[in-house]
Write a protein that holds these residues in place. Structure first.
Motif, PDB file in Angstrom:
ATOM      1  N   GLU A 121       0.506  -0.798  -0.397  1.00  0.00           N
ATOM      2  CA  GLU A 121      -0.254  -0.162   0.032  1.00  0.00           C
ATOM      3  C   GLU A 121       0.995   1.316  -0.042  1.00  0.00           C
ATOM      4  O   GLU A 121       1.967   1.579   0.669  1.00  0.00           O
ATOM      5  CB  GLU A 121      -1.022   0.171   1.042  1.00  0.00           C
ATOM      6  N   PRO A 122       0.292   2.561  -0.804  1.00  0.00           N
ATOM      7  CA  PRO A 122       1.090   3.199  -0.326  1.00  0.00           C
ATOM      8  C   PRO A 122       1.578   4.179   0.884  1.00  0.00           C
ATOM      9  O   PRO A 122       0.016   4.336   1.518  1.00  0.00           O
ATOM     10  CB  PRO A 122       0.505   4.243  -2.070  1.00  0.00           C
ATOM     11  N   VAL A 123       2.087   4.719   0.780  1.00  0.00           N
ATOM     12  CA  VAL A 123       2.485   5.892   2.367  1.00  0.00           C
ATOM     13  C   VAL A 123       2.262   7.234   1.899  1.00  0.00           C
ATOM     14  O   VAL A 123       3.071   7.687   1.740  1.00  0.00           O
ATOM     15  CB  VAL A 123       3.457   5.267   2.890  1.00  0.00           C
ATOM     16  N   THR A 124       1.867   7.915   2.780  1.00  0.00           N
ATOM     17  CA  THR A 124       1.094   9.026   2.347  1.00  0.00           C
ATOM     18  C   THR A 124       2.948  10.041   3.304  1.00  0.00           C
ATOM     19  O   THR A 124       3.206   9.236   4.470  1.00  0.00           O
ATOM     20  CB  THR A 124       0.234   9.735   2.436  1.00  0.00           C
ATOM     21  N   PHE A 125       3.462  11.567   2.741  1.00  0.00           N
ATOM     22  CA  PHE A 125       4.648  11.420   4.053  1.00  0.00           C
ATOM     23  C   PHE A 125       4.171  13.285   3.692  1.00  0.00           C
ATOM     24  O   PHE A 125       4.057  13.869   2.236  1.00  0.00           O
ATOM     25  CB  PHE A 125       6.328  11.085   3.902  1.00  0.00           C
ATOM     26  N   THR A 126       4.910  14.240   4.402  1.00  0.00           N
ATOM     27  CA  THR A 126       5.050  15.335   4.314  1.00  0.00           C
ATOM     28  C   THR A 126       6.230  15.248   4.790  1.00  0.00           C
ATOM     29  O   THR A 126       6.511  14.925   5.390  1.00  0.00           O
ATOM     30  CB  THR A 126       4.235  15.921   4.902  1.00  0.00           C
ATOM     31  N   PHE A 127       7.092  16.234   4.961  1.00  0.00           N
ATOM     32  CA  PHE A 127       8.509  17.142   4.885  1.00  0.00           C
ATOM     33  C   PHE A 127       8.676  18.406   4.532  1.00  0.00           C
ATOM     34  O   PHE A 127       7.950  18.910   3.869  1.00  0.00           O
ATOM     35  CB  PHE A 127       9.836  16.420   3.802  1.00  0.00           C
ATOM     36  N   GLU A 128       9.304  19.083   5.719  1.00  0.00           N
ATOM     37  CA  GLU A 128       9.674  20.553   5.424  1.00  0.00           C
ATOM     38  C   GLU A 128      10.990  21.128   6.068  1.00  0.00           C
ATOM     39  O   GLU A 128      11.820  20.338   6.773  1.00  0.00           O
ATOM     40  CB  GLU A 128       8.936  21.806   6.240  1.00  0.00           C
ATOM     41  N   PHE A 129      12.153  22.158   5.028  1.00  0.00           N
ATOM     42  CA  PHE A 129      13.104  22.059   5.402  1.00  0.00           C
ATOM     43  C   PHE A 129      13.329  23.376   5.528  1.00  0.00           C
ATOM     44  O   PHE A 129      12.634  24.296   4.307  1.00  0.00           O
ATOM     45  CB  PHE A 129      14.676  21.496   3.894  1.00  0.00           C
ATOM     46  N   ARG A 130      14.236  23.944   6.090  1.00  0.00           N
ATOM     47  CA  ARG A 130      15.026  25.370   6.188  1.00  0.00           C
ATOM     48  C   ARG A 130      16.436  25.283   6.657  1.00  0.00           C
ATOM     49  O   ARG A 130      16.385  25.142   7.305  1.00  0.00           O
ATOM     50  CB  ARG A 130      14.001  26.418   6.298  1.00  0.00           C
ATOM     51  N   ALA A 131      16.822  26.162   5.542  1.00  0.00           N
ATOM     52  CA  ALA A 131      18.415  26.144   5.752  1.00  0.00           C
ATOM     53  C   ALA A 131      18.482  27.107   6.908  1.00  0.00           C
ATOM     54  O   ALA A 131      17.975  28.072   6.804  1.00  0.00           O
ATOM     55  CB  ALA A 131      18.810  26.112   4.413  1.00  0.00           C
ATOM     56  N   PRO A 132      19.355  26.657   8.108  1.00  0.00           N
ATOM     57  CA  PRO A 132      19.721  25.135   8.289  1.00  0.00           C
ATOM     58  C   PRO A 132      19.639  25.210   8.927  1.00  0.00           C
ATOM     59  O   PRO A 132      19.125  25.530  10.632  1.00  0.00           O
ATOM     60  CB  PRO A 132      21.688  26.374   8.907  1.00  0.00           C
ATOM     61  N   GLN A 133      19.358  22.953   8.485  1.00  0.00           N
ATOM     62  CA  GLN A 133      18.893  22.572   9.703  1.00  0.00           C
ATOM     63  C   GLN A 133      17.736  23.127  10.345  1.00  0.00           C
ATOM     64  O   GLN A 133      17.656  22.405  11.513  1.00  0.00           O
ATOM     65  CB  GLN A 133      20.218  22.468  10.582  1.00  0.00           C
ATOM     66  N   ARG A 134      16.643  23.455   9.539  1.00  0.00           N
ATOM     67  CA  ARG A 134      15.878  22.783   9.812  1.00  0.00           C
ATOM     68  C   ARG A 134      14.750  21.719   9.216  1.00  0.00           C
ATOM     69  O   ARG A 134      14.531  22.200   8.537  1.00  0.00           O
ATOM     70  CB  ARG A 134      14.700  24.036  10.147  1.00  0.00           C
ATOM     71  N   LEU A 135      14.087  20.457  10.408  1.00  0.00           N
ATOM     72  CA  LEU A 135      13.673  19.934   9.460  1.00  0.00           C
ATOM     73  C   LEU A 135      12.765  19.139   9.944  1.00  0.00           C
ATOM     74  O   LEU A 135      12.373  19.193  11.382  1.00  0.00           O
ATOM     75  CB  LEU A 135      14.620  18.370   9.286  1.00  0.00           C
ATOM     76  N   ARG A 136      11.649  18.710   9.096  1.00  0.00           N
ATOM     77  CA  ARG A 136       9.958  18.611   9.812  1.00  0.00           C
ATOM     78  C   ARG A 136       9.637  17.414   8.972  1.00  0.00           C
ATOM     79  O   ARG A 136       9.584  18.069   8.408  1.00  0.00           O
ATOM     80  CB  ARG A 136       9.043  19.534  10.651  1.00  0.00           C
ATOM     81  N   GLY A 137       9.349  16.306   9.360  1.00  0.00           N
ATOM     82  CA  GLY A 137       8.940  15.015   8.429  1.00  0.00           C
ATOM     83  C   GLY A 137       7.523  14.399   9.463  1.00  0.00           C
ATOM     84  O   GLY A 137       7.730  13.912  10.626  1.00  0.00           O
ATOM     85  N   THR A 138       7.163  13.564   8.246  1.00  0.00           N
ATOM     86  CA  THR A 138       5.063  13.014   9.076  1.00  0.00           C
ATOM     87  C   THR A 138       5.322  11.575   7.915  1.00  0.00           C
ATOM     88  O   THR A 138       5.314  12.017   6.962  1.00  0.00           O
ATOM     89  CB  THR A 138       4.158  14.158   8.542  1.00  0.00           C
ATOM     90  N   LEU A 139       4.885  10.817   8.823  1.00  0.00           N
ATOM     91  CA  LEU A 139       4.527   9.676   7.615  1.00  0.00           C
ATOM     92  C   LEU A 139       3.387   9.281   8.694  1.00  0.00           C
ATOM     93  O   LEU A 139       2.790   9.260   9.662  1.00  0.00           O
ATOM     94  CB  LEU A 139       5.701   8.391   8.008  1.00  0.00           C
ATOM     95  N   GLY A 140       2.506   9.000   7.624  1.00  0.00           N
ATOM     96  CA  GLY A 140       0.714   8.473   7.804  1.00  0.00           C
ATOM     97  C   GLY A 140      -0.119   9.310   6.967  1.00  0.00           C
ATOM     98  O   GLY A 140       0.134   9.981   6.395  1.00  0.00           O
ATOM     99  N   PRO A 141      -1.082   9.184   7.944  1.00  0.00           N
ATOM    100  CA  PRO A 141      -2.175   8.489   8.398  1.00  0.00           C
ATOM    101  C   PRO A 141      -1.378   6.698   7.064  1.00  0.00           C
ATOM    102  O   PRO A 141      -1.309   6.942   6.626  1.00  0.00           O
ATOM    103  CB  PRO A 141      -3.490   8.859   8.691  1.00  0.00           C
ATOM    104  N   PRO A 142      -2.188   6.204   8.269  1.00  0.00           N
ATOM    105  CA  PRO A 142      -2.753   5.739   9.525  1.00  0.00           C
ATOM    106  C   PRO A 142      -2.350   6.284  10.515  1.00  0.00           C
ATOM    107  O   PRO A 142      -2.854   6.552  11.276  1.00  0.00           O
ATOM    108  CB  PRO A 142      -3.812   4.762   9.762  1.00  0.00           C
TER     109      PRO A 142
END
Length: 267
Positions: free
Chosen positions: A58-79
């Motif tokens: 099944e496909p897995v959804t994700f989001t990701f945000e990046f801002r230099a320098p070294q600011r990172l945020r990623g989310t996997l899911g749902p469910p």
């Protein structure tokens, strides 16, 4: 004199007549390295969202945000959503299925911390959004590609545990947009990532992948499809500092050098 030069070129056709300006690897590799630095500097931030799917799963959804320098945020899911973030000082882990929220302080030396962050956020970052890591013995050669009449191939043979593995990045010239990556193991097994659709930004003069296909042994085995691409998006600092949702088990923990990256210790 001109006739003599033409004759010499004709007599040496099998080995090639030197090109004006010198277009050999020794000249081209420094240009590629400098171009990658320039390209990376253009992309100060981005926000992406999409799906990753492997054959039969099944496909897995994700989001990701990046801002230099070294600011990172990623989310996997749902469910079963999982969010990871680094705000430059603290690492956050939010597991929605378990209703668990952890804040980590770091006691890792800079190199170890960089490795931990790279390992954690690597799955969120498709090829083309990160700069290829060039080894000291990398070589470069001219090439062509269906998406780029002019391209270059960066060729690297790995050492250590991956000794004998050859990795080839294909980049558009001169923008150095990622177009594909091939890996060939010593036994001849081959894998490839191919850019099938792009998102291009005229102001930045660069393109990033929007659809990536994955192939092994000549068979398609998966794909990554981006449904949202925002380059140089305005991403405030507080977007990378997470707070625990109501009702979650909250823990404070520590990243230490003796601990594997995937198993931070309790503080």
């Amino acid at each position: 004199m001109r006739e003599r030069l033409l004759l010499l070129c004709a007599l040496t056709a099998l080995t090639g007549c030197p090109k004006k300006g010198g277009d050999d690897a020794a000249t081209l590799l420094p240009e590629v390295k400098a171009g990658l630095v320039t390209r990376e500097a253009k992309l100060k931030s981005y926000r992406i969202a999409g799906t990753v799917q492997d054959a039969g799963l099944e496909p897995v959804t994700f989001t990701f945000e990046f801002r230099a320098p070294q600011r990172l945020r990623g989310t996997l899911g749902p469910p079963a959503s999982r969010t990871f973030a680094w705000d430059g000082t603290h690492f956050f882990q939010q597991l929605d299925g378990e209703k668990r929220f952890s804040t980590f302080t770091s006691e890792l030396p800079p190199a170890k911390l960089a490795g931990f962050l790279s390992e954690t956020f690597h799955p969120f970052t498709p090829e083309g959004f990160r700069t290829p890591l060039l080894l000291s013995h990398a070589t470069v050669r001219r090439a062509t590609h269906p998406l780029a009449p002019q391209a270059v191939e960066l060729v690297q043979k790995l050492d250590g545990d991956a000794a004998g593995l050859e990795m080839v990045y294909v980049l558009r010239w001169p923008q150095l947009d990622f177009l594909g990556r091939r890996t060939v193991s010593p036994d001849g097994a081959a894998a490839e990532e191919r850019v099938e659709e792009e998102h291009c930004d005229a102001d930045l003069s660069l393109c990033v992948p929007k659809r990536l296909g994955r192939w092994q042994g000549g068979k398609r085995v998966g794909e990554t499809v981006l449904t949202r691409v925002e380059l140089n998006a305005a991403l405030p600092n507080d977007g990378f500092t997470l707070t625990a949702p109501e009702g979650y088990d909250v823990q404070t923990r520590t990243l230490v050098e003796s601990t594997p990256a995937t198993q931070p210790t309790d503080g």
